[in-house]
Design an enzyme around this catalytic site. Structure first.
Site: not given
Ligand code: PEP
Ligand code: MG
Length: 587
Positions: A206, A313, A350, A453, A476-477, A487, A524
Protein backbone atom coordinates in the site's frame (compact mmCIF):
# COMPACT_ATOMS: atom_id res chain seq x y z
CA UNK A 1 7.06 1.43 -8.22
CA UNK A 2 5.56 4.74 -9.11
CA UNK A 3 6.45 5.79 -12.58
CA UNK A 4 8.61 8.54 -13.94
CA UNK A 5 12.01 9.93 -13.20
CA UNK A 6 13.10 12.14 -10.35
CA UNK A 7 16.54 13.63 -9.91
CA UNK A 8 17.40 15.28 -6.66
CA UNK A 9 19.31 15.31 -3.43
CA UNK A 10 18.65 12.63 -0.84
CA UNK A 11 16.92 13.50 2.40
CA UNK A 12 17.27 10.60 4.80
CA UNK A 13 14.43 10.35 7.26
CA UNK A 14 14.24 7.84 10.06
CA UNK A 15 10.88 6.06 10.03
CA UNK A 16 10.14 7.22 13.54
CA UNK A 17 10.63 10.80 12.47
CA UNK A 18 8.49 11.06 9.39
CA UNK A 19 5.97 13.10 11.32
CA UNK A 20 8.50 15.88 11.87
CA UNK A 21 7.40 18.90 9.83
CA UNK A 22 9.26 19.32 6.54
CA UNK A 23 8.92 22.70 4.90
CA UNK A 24 11.06 25.43 3.43
CA UNK A 25 11.46 28.74 5.19
CA UNK A 26 12.01 32.12 3.56
CA UNK A 27 15.56 33.48 3.49
CA UNK A 28 14.44 36.18 5.93
CA UNK A 29 13.54 33.53 8.53
CA UNK A 30 16.98 31.91 8.70
CA UNK A 31 18.11 33.70 11.84
CA UNK A 32 14.88 33.19 13.74
CA UNK A 33 14.85 29.51 12.76
CA UNK A 34 18.43 29.04 13.99
CA UNK A 35 17.37 30.83 17.14
CA UNK A 36 14.54 28.35 17.64
CA UNK A 37 16.99 25.47 17.69
CA UNK A 38 19.40 27.40 19.92
CA UNK A 39 16.67 28.26 22.44
CA UNK A 40 15.39 24.68 22.48
CA UNK A 41 18.90 23.37 22.93
CA UNK A 42 19.44 25.79 25.84
CA UNK A 43 16.24 24.53 27.45
CA UNK A 44 17.57 20.97 27.27
CA UNK A 45 21.01 22.02 28.57
CA UNK A 46 19.33 23.76 31.55
CA UNK A 47 17.22 20.67 32.14
CA UNK A 48 20.34 18.51 32.28
CA UNK A 49 22.11 20.96 34.59
CA UNK A 50 19.13 20.85 36.92
CA UNK A 51 19.20 17.07 36.87
CA UNK A 52 22.92 17.05 37.58
CA UNK A 53 22.28 19.29 40.58
CA UNK A 54 19.62 16.92 41.90
CA UNK A 55 21.83 13.89 41.36
CA UNK A 56 24.74 15.51 43.17
CA UNK A 57 22.58 15.60 46.32
CA UNK A 58 21.65 11.91 46.09
CA UNK A 59 23.56 8.94 47.30
CA UNK A 60 25.15 6.41 44.89
CA UNK A 61 22.23 4.01 45.47
CA UNK A 62 19.50 6.34 44.20
CA UNK A 63 21.65 7.89 41.51
CA UNK A 64 24.20 5.46 40.15
CA UNK A 65 27.41 6.76 38.72
CA UNK A 66 26.31 5.72 35.18
CA UNK A 67 23.49 8.22 35.26
CA UNK A 68 25.82 11.13 35.96
CA UNK A 69 28.16 9.92 33.23
CA UNK A 70 25.26 9.69 30.79
CA UNK A 71 24.21 13.23 31.50
CA UNK A 72 27.79 14.37 30.87
CA UNK A 73 27.73 12.61 27.52
CA UNK A 74 24.41 14.26 26.64
CA UNK A 75 25.76 17.69 27.56
CA UNK A 76 28.85 17.08 25.48
CA UNK A 77 26.79 15.96 22.48
CA UNK A 78 24.53 18.99 22.75
CA UNK A 79 27.58 21.20 22.50
CA UNK A 80 29.09 19.21 19.68
CA UNK A 81 30.34 21.37 16.83
CA UNK A 82 29.11 18.93 14.18
CA UNK A 83 25.58 19.20 15.45
CA UNK A 84 25.56 22.97 15.71
CA UNK A 85 27.35 23.69 12.43
CA UNK A 86 25.35 21.05 10.59
CA UNK A 87 21.99 22.35 11.75
CA UNK A 88 22.98 25.89 10.77
CA UNK A 89 24.02 24.62 7.36
CA UNK A 90 20.69 22.94 6.62
CA UNK A 91 18.79 26.03 7.74
CA UNK A 92 20.82 28.75 6.07
CA UNK A 93 22.03 26.95 2.94
CA UNK A 94 19.01 24.76 2.25
CA UNK A 95 16.27 26.75 3.98
CA UNK A 96 14.98 23.71 5.89
CA UNK A 97 12.75 24.46 8.85
CA UNK A 98 14.39 23.97 12.26
CA UNK A 99 12.97 20.52 13.06
CA UNK A 100 13.86 19.18 9.65
CA UNK A 101 17.41 20.60 9.89
CA UNK A 102 17.88 19.00 13.29
CA UNK A 103 16.70 15.53 12.23
CA UNK A 104 18.70 15.75 9.01
CA UNK A 105 21.87 16.45 10.97
CA UNK A 106 20.96 13.68 13.37
CA UNK A 107 20.96 11.24 10.45
CA UNK A 108 24.41 12.49 9.37
CA UNK A 109 25.85 12.04 12.85
CA UNK A 110 24.10 8.71 13.39
CA UNK A 111 25.73 7.42 10.22
CA UNK A 112 29.14 8.45 11.54
CA UNK A 113 28.49 6.56 14.75
CA UNK A 114 27.37 3.47 12.79
CA UNK A 115 30.71 3.41 11.04
CA UNK A 116 32.78 3.52 14.22
CA UNK A 117 34.81 0.47 15.14
CA UNK A 118 34.60 0.95 18.86
CA UNK A 119 31.41 -0.59 20.20
CA UNK A 120 31.12 1.86 23.08
CA UNK A 121 31.26 4.79 20.68
CA UNK A 122 28.88 3.08 18.25
CA UNK A 123 26.34 2.78 20.98
CA UNK A 124 26.46 6.53 21.61
CA UNK A 125 24.19 6.86 18.58
CA UNK A 126 21.28 6.17 20.88
CA UNK A 127 22.32 9.14 22.99
CA UNK A 128 22.37 11.44 19.98
CA UNK A 129 18.88 10.23 19.14
CA UNK A 130 17.75 10.89 22.69
CA UNK A 131 19.04 14.43 22.81
CA UNK A 132 17.54 15.16 19.38
CA UNK A 133 14.23 13.91 20.69
CA UNK A 134 14.53 16.21 23.71
CA UNK A 135 15.39 19.23 21.58
CA UNK A 136 12.47 18.45 19.26
CA UNK A 137 10.20 18.25 22.25
CA UNK A 138 11.54 21.53 23.61
CA UNK A 139 10.86 23.09 20.21
CA UNK A 140 7.29 21.90 20.36
CA UNK A 141 6.95 23.55 23.76
CA UNK A 142 8.33 26.82 22.44
CA UNK A 143 6.01 28.82 20.24
CA UNK A 144 7.22 28.32 16.71
CA UNK A 145 6.96 31.28 14.42
CA UNK A 146 4.36 30.52 11.80
CA UNK A 147 5.99 29.61 8.51
CA UNK A 148 3.62 28.42 5.81
CA UNK A 149 5.05 25.76 3.54
CA UNK A 150 6.40 27.38 0.43
CA UNK A 151 5.51 25.94 -2.92
CA UNK A 152 6.67 22.34 -3.11
CA UNK A 153 9.95 23.04 -4.77
CA UNK A 154 10.74 19.43 -5.29
CA UNK A 155 7.55 18.96 -7.21
CA UNK A 156 8.52 21.70 -9.61
CA UNK A 157 10.13 20.29 -12.68
CA UNK A 158 13.74 21.39 -12.75
CA UNK A 159 15.81 20.78 -15.82
CA UNK A 160 19.13 19.07 -15.53
CA UNK A 161 20.77 22.30 -16.60
CA UNK A 162 19.24 24.00 -13.55
CA UNK A 163 20.48 21.17 -11.38
CA UNK A 164 24.03 21.60 -12.51
CA UNK A 165 23.92 25.37 -12.22
CA UNK A 166 22.13 25.76 -8.93
CA UNK A 167 23.47 23.23 -6.54
CA UNK A 168 22.41 24.81 -3.31
CA UNK A 169 18.90 25.70 -2.31
CA UNK A 170 16.64 25.29 -5.28
CA UNK A 171 17.00 21.62 -6.12
CA UNK A 172 14.43 18.83 -5.94
CA UNK A 173 14.63 16.55 -2.92
CA UNK A 174 14.17 12.83 -2.77
CA UNK A 175 13.07 11.22 0.47
CA UNK A 176 14.94 8.07 1.50
CA UNK A 177 13.54 6.04 4.40
CA UNK A 178 13.81 2.51 5.68
CA UNK A 179 10.08 2.05 5.91
CA UNK A 180 7.10 4.31 5.41
CA UNK A 181 3.56 3.36 6.30
CA UNK A 182 0.86 4.00 3.68
CA UNK A 183 -0.44 6.73 5.95
CA UNK A 184 2.98 8.38 6.27
CA UNK A 185 3.16 8.35 2.50
CA UNK A 186 -0.22 10.03 2.33
CA UNK A 187 0.99 12.76 4.67
CA UNK A 188 3.67 13.59 2.11
CA UNK A 189 1.07 14.27 -0.56
CA UNK A 190 1.46 18.03 -0.28
CA UNK A 191 5.11 17.85 0.61
CA UNK A 192 8.34 19.13 -0.81
CA UNK A 193 9.59 15.80 -2.12
CA UNK A 194 10.01 14.99 -5.80
CA UNK A 195 10.49 11.25 -5.25
CA UNK A 196 10.59 8.50 -2.65
CA UNK A 197 12.82 5.55 -1.92
CA UNK A 198 12.12 2.98 0.79
CA UNK A 199 14.06 -0.13 1.75
CA UNK A 200 10.96 -2.12 2.57
CA UNK A 201 7.84 -2.99 0.60
CA UNK A 202 6.66 -4.80 -2.51
CA UNK A 203 5.44 -3.38 -5.81
CA UNK A 204 1.80 -3.50 -4.74
CA UNK A 205 2.33 -2.78 -1.06
CA UNK A 206 0.00 0.00 0.00
CA UNK A 207 2.97 2.31 0.44
CA UNK A 208 3.81 1.83 -3.25
CA UNK A 209 0.16 2.26 -4.17
CA UNK A 210 -0.08 5.58 -2.37
CA UNK A 211 3.17 6.75 -4.01
CA UNK A 212 1.65 5.88 -7.36
CA UNK A 213 -1.53 7.74 -6.53
CA UNK A 214 0.62 10.79 -5.83
CA UNK A 215 2.12 10.43 -9.28
CA UNK A 216 5.59 10.86 -7.89
CA UNK A 217 8.46 8.59 -8.96
CA UNK A 218 9.26 6.06 -6.27
CA UNK A 219 11.25 2.92 -5.72
CA UNK A 220 9.72 0.85 -2.94
CA UNK A 221 11.68 -2.15 -1.64
CA UNK A 222 15.18 -0.89 -2.47
CA UNK A 223 16.47 -2.97 0.45
CA UNK A 224 19.66 -1.27 1.73
CA UNK A 225 19.07 2.15 0.22
CA UNK A 226 18.72 4.01 3.48
CA UNK A 227 22.02 2.58 4.67
CA UNK A 228 23.96 3.15 1.47
CA UNK A 229 22.71 6.58 0.51
CA UNK A 230 24.11 9.49 2.48
CA UNK A 231 22.34 12.67 3.40
CA UNK A 232 22.45 15.07 0.48
CA UNK A 233 23.77 12.58 -2.10
CA UNK A 234 22.55 13.13 -5.63
CA UNK A 235 20.06 10.41 -6.51
CA UNK A 236 18.19 9.44 -9.66
CA UNK A 237 14.96 7.50 -9.26
CA UNK A 238 13.81 5.62 -12.30
CA UNK A 239 10.34 4.55 -11.24
CA UNK A 240 9.67 2.84 -14.58
CA UNK A 241 12.58 0.45 -14.21
CA UNK A 242 12.39 0.33 -10.41
CA UNK A 243 16.01 1.39 -9.96
CA UNK A 244 17.85 4.15 -8.19
CA UNK A 245 21.25 5.53 -9.08
CA UNK A 246 23.33 7.21 -6.42
CA UNK A 247 25.90 9.85 -7.17
CA UNK A 248 25.49 9.63 -10.96
CA UNK A 249 28.21 10.69 -13.36
CA UNK A 250 27.48 13.74 -15.57
CA UNK A 251 26.77 11.44 -18.54
CA UNK A 252 24.19 9.41 -16.64
CA UNK A 253 22.71 12.59 -15.26
CA UNK A 254 22.39 13.99 -18.78
CA UNK A 255 20.76 10.79 -20.02
CA UNK A 256 18.18 10.75 -17.26
CA UNK A 257 17.58 14.48 -17.63
CA UNK A 258 16.72 13.71 -21.25
CA UNK A 259 14.42 10.82 -20.26
CA UNK A 260 12.74 13.07 -17.74
CA UNK A 261 12.00 15.68 -20.40
CA UNK A 262 10.71 12.94 -22.73
CA UNK A 263 8.34 11.85 -19.97
CA UNK A 264 7.07 15.39 -19.59
CA UNK A 265 6.46 15.67 -23.35
CA UNK A 266 4.59 12.37 -23.29
CA UNK A 267 2.37 13.64 -20.49
CA UNK A 268 1.57 16.80 -22.41
CA UNK A 269 0.72 14.71 -25.45
CA UNK A 270 -1.50 12.38 -23.43
CA UNK A 271 -3.32 15.27 -21.79
CA UNK A 272 -4.96 15.94 -25.17
CA UNK A 273 -6.89 12.67 -24.74
CA UNK A 274 -8.68 13.92 -21.65
CA UNK A 275 -11.97 14.61 -23.37
CA UNK A 276 -11.72 11.76 -25.89
CA UNK A 277 -14.21 8.98 -25.10
CA UNK A 278 -12.54 5.64 -24.38
CA UNK A 279 -13.82 3.62 -27.34
CA UNK A 280 -11.88 0.85 -29.05
CA UNK A 281 -11.30 0.65 -32.82
CA UNK A 282 -14.20 -1.80 -33.05
CA UNK A 283 -16.55 0.52 -31.19
CA UNK A 284 -16.49 -1.00 -27.67
CA UNK A 285 -17.07 1.59 -24.96
CA UNK A 286 -14.60 1.13 -22.10
CA UNK A 287 -15.18 2.52 -18.62
CA UNK A 288 -12.08 4.10 -17.07
CA UNK A 289 -12.58 4.75 -13.36
CA UNK A 290 -10.39 6.19 -10.62
CA UNK A 291 -9.00 4.73 -7.41
CA UNK A 292 -8.90 7.33 -4.63
CA UNK A 293 -7.76 7.43 -1.01
CA UNK A 294 -9.29 10.68 0.19
CA UNK A 295 -12.44 12.62 -0.76
CA UNK A 296 -10.26 15.46 -2.01
CA UNK A 297 -8.79 13.10 -4.65
CA UNK A 298 -12.12 13.28 -6.49
CA UNK A 299 -11.07 16.55 -8.13
CA UNK A 300 -7.97 14.88 -9.61
CA UNK A 301 -10.11 11.98 -10.82
CA UNK A 302 -12.46 14.31 -12.71
CA UNK A 303 -9.51 16.28 -14.01
CA UNK A 304 -7.94 13.07 -15.38
CA UNK A 305 -11.14 12.24 -17.26
CA UNK A 306 -12.36 9.38 -15.01
CA UNK A 307 -16.02 8.51 -15.53
CA UNK A 308 -16.44 7.65 -11.85
CA UNK A 309 -14.61 6.30 -8.81
CA UNK A 310 -14.18 2.54 -9.00
CA UNK A 311 -12.47 2.23 -5.63
CA UNK A 312 -12.48 4.65 -2.72
CA UNK A 313 -10.15 3.04 -0.16
CA UNK A 314 -12.09 4.31 2.85
CA UNK A 315 -9.58 2.93 5.36
CA UNK A 316 -7.39 5.97 4.81
CA UNK A 317 -9.99 7.96 6.77
CA UNK A 318 -9.29 5.66 9.69
CA UNK A 319 -5.49 5.66 9.60
CA UNK A 320 -3.15 7.97 11.47
CA UNK A 321 -5.88 8.69 14.03
CA UNK A 322 -4.17 7.03 16.99
CA UNK A 323 -7.31 5.18 17.96
CA UNK A 324 -9.66 8.14 17.56
CA UNK A 325 -11.79 6.75 14.73
CA UNK A 326 -14.13 8.91 12.65
CA UNK A 327 -17.76 8.81 13.81
CA UNK A 328 -20.82 8.49 11.55
CA UNK A 329 -21.14 12.22 10.91
CA UNK A 330 -17.46 12.68 10.03
CA UNK A 331 -17.55 9.70 7.68
CA UNK A 332 -20.83 10.83 6.12
CA UNK A 333 -19.34 14.26 5.41
CA UNK A 334 -16.23 12.67 3.89
CA UNK A 335 -18.19 10.30 1.62
CA UNK A 336 -20.52 13.13 0.67
CA UNK A 337 -17.53 15.30 -0.32
CA UNK A 338 -16.27 12.51 -2.57
CA UNK A 339 -19.71 12.00 -4.12
CA UNK A 340 -20.27 15.71 -4.69
CA UNK A 341 -16.71 16.08 -5.95
CA UNK A 342 -17.53 13.64 -8.75
CA UNK A 343 -20.43 15.84 -9.96
CA UNK A 344 -22.97 13.11 -10.56
CA UNK A 345 -20.53 10.38 -11.64
CA UNK A 346 -20.77 7.13 -9.65
CA UNK A 347 -18.58 6.55 -6.59
CA UNK A 348 -17.73 3.08 -5.32
CA UNK A 349 -16.93 3.20 -1.62
CA UNK A 350 -15.13 0.18 -0.28
CA UNK A 351 -15.75 -0.60 3.38
CA UNK A 352 -12.59 -0.47 5.50
CA UNK A 353 -9.75 -2.74 4.59
CA UNK A 354 -7.75 -2.45 7.78
CA UNK A 355 -5.06 -4.96 8.75
CA UNK A 356 -1.97 -6.51 7.10
CA UNK A 357 0.14 -3.57 5.90
CA UNK A 358 -2.55 -1.09 6.96
CA UNK A 359 -2.97 -1.74 10.69
CA UNK A 360 -4.69 0.85 12.84
CA UNK A 361 -2.30 2.45 15.28
CA UNK A 362 -3.36 2.27 18.87
CA UNK A 363 -3.24 5.52 20.71
CA UNK A 364 0.36 6.74 20.90
CA UNK A 365 1.67 3.85 18.83
CA UNK A 366 3.04 4.64 15.41
CA UNK A 367 4.21 1.16 14.49
CA UNK A 368 3.52 0.33 10.92
CA UNK A 369 3.64 -3.39 10.48
CA UNK A 370 1.30 -5.64 12.33
CA UNK A 371 3.92 -7.82 13.97
CA UNK A 372 1.51 -8.83 16.70
CA UNK A 373 0.10 -11.51 14.42
CA UNK A 374 2.12 -14.22 12.76
CA UNK A 375 0.58 -13.77 9.32
CA UNK A 376 -1.23 -10.45 9.27
CA UNK A 377 -2.08 -10.75 5.56
CA UNK A 378 -3.94 -13.97 6.42
CA UNK A 379 -5.37 -12.60 9.62
CA UNK A 380 -8.04 -10.23 10.80
CA UNK A 381 -8.21 -7.99 7.76
CA UNK A 382 -10.83 -6.11 5.75
CA UNK A 383 -14.34 -7.62 6.07
CA UNK A 384 -13.11 -10.00 8.76
CA UNK A 385 -12.08 -6.99 10.83
CA UNK A 386 -15.40 -5.24 10.13
CA UNK A 387 -17.46 -8.28 11.11
CA UNK A 388 -15.41 -8.65 14.27
CA UNK A 389 -16.42 -5.12 15.27
CA UNK A 390 -20.07 -4.77 14.20
CA UNK A 391 -20.59 -1.45 15.91
CA UNK A 392 -17.75 0.15 13.92
CA UNK A 393 -19.02 -1.53 10.75
CA UNK A 394 -22.61 -0.37 11.30
CA UNK A 395 -21.36 3.19 11.79
CA UNK A 396 -19.61 3.03 8.45
CA UNK A 397 -22.59 1.44 6.69
CA UNK A 398 -24.94 4.13 8.00
CA UNK A 399 -22.57 6.87 6.83
CA UNK A 400 -22.30 5.31 3.35
CA UNK A 401 -26.09 4.85 3.10
CA UNK A 402 -26.57 8.52 3.96
CA UNK A 403 -24.01 9.64 1.40
CA UNK A 404 -26.06 7.87 -1.28
CA UNK A 405 -28.59 10.70 -1.04
CA UNK A 406 -26.11 12.90 -2.87
CA UNK A 407 -25.31 10.82 -5.94
CA UNK A 408 -24.87 7.30 -7.25
CA UNK A 409 -23.01 5.31 -4.62
CA UNK A 410 -21.85 1.72 -4.91
CA UNK A 411 -20.87 -0.22 -1.81
CA UNK A 412 -17.92 -2.56 -2.25
CA UNK A 413 -16.98 -5.22 0.30
CA UNK A 414 -13.35 -6.40 0.46
CA UNK A 415 -11.88 -9.88 1.08
CA UNK A 416 -15.06 -11.93 1.14
CA UNK A 417 -14.59 -15.68 0.83
CA UNK A 418 -17.42 -17.37 2.73
CA UNK A 419 -21.17 -17.48 2.24
CA UNK A 420 -21.55 -16.75 5.94
CA UNK A 421 -19.54 -13.55 5.59
CA UNK A 422 -21.76 -12.44 2.72
CA UNK A 423 -24.93 -13.13 4.69
CA UNK A 424 -23.64 -11.39 7.82
CA UNK A 425 -22.61 -8.36 5.77
CA UNK A 426 -25.99 -8.08 4.09
CA UNK A 427 -27.81 -8.56 7.35
CA UNK A 428 -25.75 -5.78 8.97
CA UNK A 429 -26.60 -3.57 6.00
CA UNK A 430 -30.30 -4.19 6.66
CA UNK A 431 -29.67 -3.46 10.30
CA UNK A 432 -27.96 -0.15 9.41
CA UNK A 433 -30.96 0.84 7.29
CA UNK A 434 -33.32 -0.04 10.14
CA UNK A 435 -31.27 2.07 12.56
CA UNK A 436 -31.51 5.06 10.23
CA UNK A 437 -35.24 4.46 9.78
CA UNK A 438 -35.69 4.46 13.55
CA UNK A 439 -33.83 7.73 13.83
CA UNK A 440 -35.82 9.18 10.94
CA UNK A 441 -32.63 9.84 8.97
CA UNK A 442 -32.83 9.74 5.18
CA UNK A 443 -30.57 7.59 3.03
CA UNK A 444 -30.25 6.56 -0.62
CA UNK A 445 -30.11 3.34 -2.65
CA UNK A 446 -26.83 1.44 -3.05
CA UNK A 447 -25.59 -0.94 -5.72
CA UNK A 448 -23.82 -3.78 -3.98
CA UNK A 449 -20.46 -5.14 -5.04
CA UNK A 450 -17.96 -7.69 -3.76
CA UNK A 451 -14.24 -7.73 -4.29
CA UNK A 452 -12.85 -10.89 -5.76
CA UNK A 453 -9.41 -11.04 -4.23
CA UNK A 454 -9.22 -14.44 -2.60
CA UNK A 455 -8.87 -17.44 -4.96
CA UNK A 456 -11.69 -19.20 -3.08
CA UNK A 457 -14.03 -16.38 -4.10
CA UNK A 458 -12.95 -16.53 -7.74
CA UNK A 459 -13.66 -20.26 -7.69
CA UNK A 460 -17.14 -19.94 -6.20
CA UNK A 461 -18.53 -17.06 -8.22
CA UNK A 462 -22.05 -18.50 -8.28
CA UNK A 463 -22.44 -17.60 -4.63
CA UNK A 464 -21.26 -14.04 -5.23
CA UNK A 465 -23.36 -13.50 -8.32
CA UNK A 466 -26.43 -14.55 -6.36
CA UNK A 467 -26.07 -11.71 -3.88
CA UNK A 468 -24.20 -8.90 -5.61
CA UNK A 469 -24.91 -6.47 -8.46
CA UNK A 470 -21.29 -6.29 -9.55
CA UNK A 471 -17.86 -7.71 -8.79
CA UNK A 472 -14.53 -5.94 -8.67
CA UNK A 473 -11.35 -7.97 -9.06
CA UNK A 474 -8.68 -6.94 -6.57
CA UNK A 475 -5.72 -8.33 -8.41
CA UNK A 476 -3.18 -7.05 -5.87
CA UNK A 477 -4.49 -9.46 -3.28
CA UNK A 478 -5.62 -12.09 -5.74
CA UNK A 479 -2.01 -12.45 -6.89
CA UNK A 480 -0.73 -12.42 -3.31
CA UNK A 481 -3.09 -15.17 -2.20
CA UNK A 482 -2.89 -17.27 -5.36
CA UNK A 483 0.89 -17.36 -5.40
CA UNK A 484 1.44 -17.22 -1.62
CA UNK A 485 3.60 -14.11 -2.00
CA UNK A 486 3.36 -11.39 0.62
CA UNK A 487 2.83 -8.31 -1.51
CA UNK A 488 4.57 -6.13 1.06
CA UNK A 489 7.71 -8.26 1.26
CA UNK A 490 10.49 -7.09 -1.02
CA UNK A 491 12.44 -10.32 -0.60
CA UNK A 492 9.85 -12.23 -2.64
CA UNK A 493 8.84 -9.36 -4.92
CA UNK A 494 10.47 -11.07 -7.93
CA UNK A 495 7.93 -13.90 -7.59
CA UNK A 496 4.94 -11.59 -7.52
CA UNK A 497 3.73 -12.22 -11.05
CA UNK A 498 0.45 -10.90 -12.50
CA UNK A 499 1.10 -13.07 -15.57
CA UNK A 500 1.27 -16.38 -13.75
CA UNK A 501 -1.17 -18.67 -15.63
CA UNK A 502 -3.10 -19.36 -12.43
CA UNK A 503 -3.69 -15.65 -11.87
CA UNK A 504 -4.71 -15.13 -15.49
CA UNK A 505 -7.10 -18.05 -15.25
CA UNK A 506 -8.85 -16.65 -12.17
CA UNK A 507 -9.12 -13.16 -13.64
CA UNK A 508 -10.39 -14.37 -17.03
CA UNK A 509 -12.83 -16.79 -15.41
CA UNK A 510 -14.32 -14.05 -13.21
CA UNK A 511 -14.71 -11.66 -16.15
CA UNK A 512 -16.29 -14.34 -18.34
CA UNK A 513 -18.79 -15.45 -15.66
CA UNK A 514 -19.92 -11.91 -14.96
CA UNK A 515 -20.24 -11.12 -18.65
CA UNK A 516 -22.24 -14.31 -19.21
CA UNK A 517 -24.66 -13.37 -16.41
CA UNK A 518 -24.91 -9.71 -17.36
CA UNK A 519 -23.33 -8.56 -14.08
CA UNK A 520 -20.90 -5.66 -13.90
CA UNK A 521 -17.23 -6.53 -13.47
CA UNK A 522 -14.15 -4.38 -13.18
CA UNK A 523 -10.52 -4.75 -12.18
CA UNK A 524 -9.40 -2.30 -9.49
CA UNK A 525 -5.97 -3.73 -8.63
CA UNK A 526 -2.75 -2.35 -10.06
CA UNK A 527 -3.11 -4.55 -13.15
CA UNK A 528 -5.86 -2.20 -14.36
CA UNK A 529 -3.43 0.73 -14.61
CA UNK A 530 -0.58 -1.23 -16.15
CA UNK A 531 -0.54 -0.33 -19.86
CA UNK A 532 1.37 -3.49 -20.72
CA UNK A 533 -1.70 -5.47 -19.60
CA UNK A 534 -4.51 -3.34 -21.04
CA UNK A 535 -4.80 -5.33 -24.27
CA UNK A 536 -4.77 -8.64 -22.46
CA UNK A 537 -7.57 -7.56 -20.11
CA UNK A 538 -9.58 -6.21 -23.05
CA UNK A 539 -9.05 -9.52 -24.81
CA UNK A 540 -10.42 -11.32 -21.73
CA UNK A 541 -13.59 -9.29 -22.09
CA UNK A 542 -12.98 -6.62 -19.45
CA UNK A 543 -14.77 -3.35 -20.15
CA UNK A 544 -14.28 -1.53 -16.83
CA UNK A 545 -10.90 -0.57 -15.37
CA UNK A 546 -10.24 1.30 -12.13
CA UNK A 547 -6.83 2.83 -11.48
CA UNK A 548 -4.97 5.86 -10.12
CA UNK A 549 -6.03 8.97 -11.98
CA UNK A 550 -2.44 9.46 -13.15
CA UNK A 551 -2.65 6.28 -15.24
CA UNK A 552 -5.99 6.89 -16.93
CA UNK A 553 -4.77 8.71 -20.01
CA UNK A 554 -2.03 6.20 -20.81
CA UNK A 555 -4.54 3.34 -20.51
CA UNK A 556 -7.00 5.29 -22.65
CA UNK A 557 -4.36 5.55 -25.36
CA UNK A 558 -4.08 1.75 -25.35
CA UNK A 559 -7.86 1.43 -25.53
CA UNK A 560 -8.08 3.76 -28.53
CA UNK A 561 -5.60 1.58 -30.43
CA UNK A 562 -7.24 -1.74 -29.54
CA UNK A 563 -9.50 -4.03 -31.53
CA UNK A 564 -11.23 -6.29 -29.01
CA UNK A 565 -12.28 -8.83 -31.67
CA UNK A 566 -8.64 -9.57 -32.52
CA UNK A 567 -7.52 -9.32 -28.91
CA UNK A 568 -9.99 -11.99 -27.80
CA UNK A 569 -8.28 -14.70 -29.84
CA UNK A 570 -4.84 -13.46 -28.91
CA UNK A 571 -5.73 -13.45 -25.17
CA UNK A 572 -6.94 -17.05 -25.45
CA UNK A 573 -3.55 -18.00 -26.87
CA UNK A 574 -1.71 -16.11 -24.12
CA UNK A 575 -3.63 -18.00 -21.47
CA UNK A 576 -2.68 -21.36 -22.92
CA UNK A 577 1.02 -20.54 -22.63
CA UNK A 578 3.20 -21.98 -19.87
CA UNK A 579 5.01 -18.64 -19.73
CA UNK A 580 2.44 -16.04 -20.86
CA UNK A 581 4.94 -13.23 -20.27
CA UNK A 582 6.97 -14.36 -23.31
CA UNK A 583 4.03 -14.10 -25.69
CA UNK A 584 3.00 -10.79 -24.20
CA UNK A 585 6.49 -9.37 -24.61
CA UNK A 586 6.61 -10.48 -28.24
CA UNK A 587 3.34 -8.78 -29.19
C1 PEP B 1 -6.54 -5.26 -4.55
O1 PEP B 1 -6.29 -6.09 -3.67
O2 PEP B 1 -6.27 -5.44 -5.76
C2 PEP B 1 -7.16 -3.97 -4.20
C3 PEP B 1 -7.57 -3.14 -5.13
O3 PEP B 1 -7.28 -3.66 -2.89
P1 PEP B 1 -6.03 -3.20 -2.00
O4 PEP B 1 -4.87 -2.94 -2.91
O5 PEP B 1 -6.43 -1.98 -1.25
O6 PEP B 1 -5.81 -4.38 -1.12
MG1 MG C 1 -7.14 -5.88 -1.75
Amino acid sequence: MARGIAIGRAVLVASSRVDVAHYFIDAGQVLSEIDRVRLARNVVVDEIHRLQGTIAQMGPKEAPHELAALLDVHLMLLQDEDLIVGVKHWISDRLYNAEWALTTQLEVIARQFDEMEDQYLRERKADVEQITERVLRAMKGAVAPFAPAKQARGARKTSQQDLLLDDTVDVPLVLVAHDLSPNDMLQFKQSVFAGFITDVGGRTSHTAIVARSMDIPAVVGARLASQLVRQDDWVIIDGDAGVMIVDPSPIILAEYGFKQRQGELERTRLSRLRHTPAITLDGQKIELLANIEMPEDAAGAVEAGAVGVGLFRSEFLFMGRLGNLPDEEEQYQAYRRAVEGMHGLPVTIRTVDIGADKPLEKSGDRTYRDDAHLNPALGLRAIRWSLADPSMFLTQLRAILRSALHGQVNLLVPMLAHGSEIRQTLSLLDHARAELDNRGVAYGPLRLGAMIEIPAAALTLKLFLKYFDFLSIGTNDLIQYTLAIDRADESVAHLYDPLHPAVLYLVAHTIAECNAQGKGVSVCGEMAGDTSLTRLLLGMGLRSFSMHPAQILAVKQEVLRADTGKLKMWAERVMLEDEPAFLLAGN
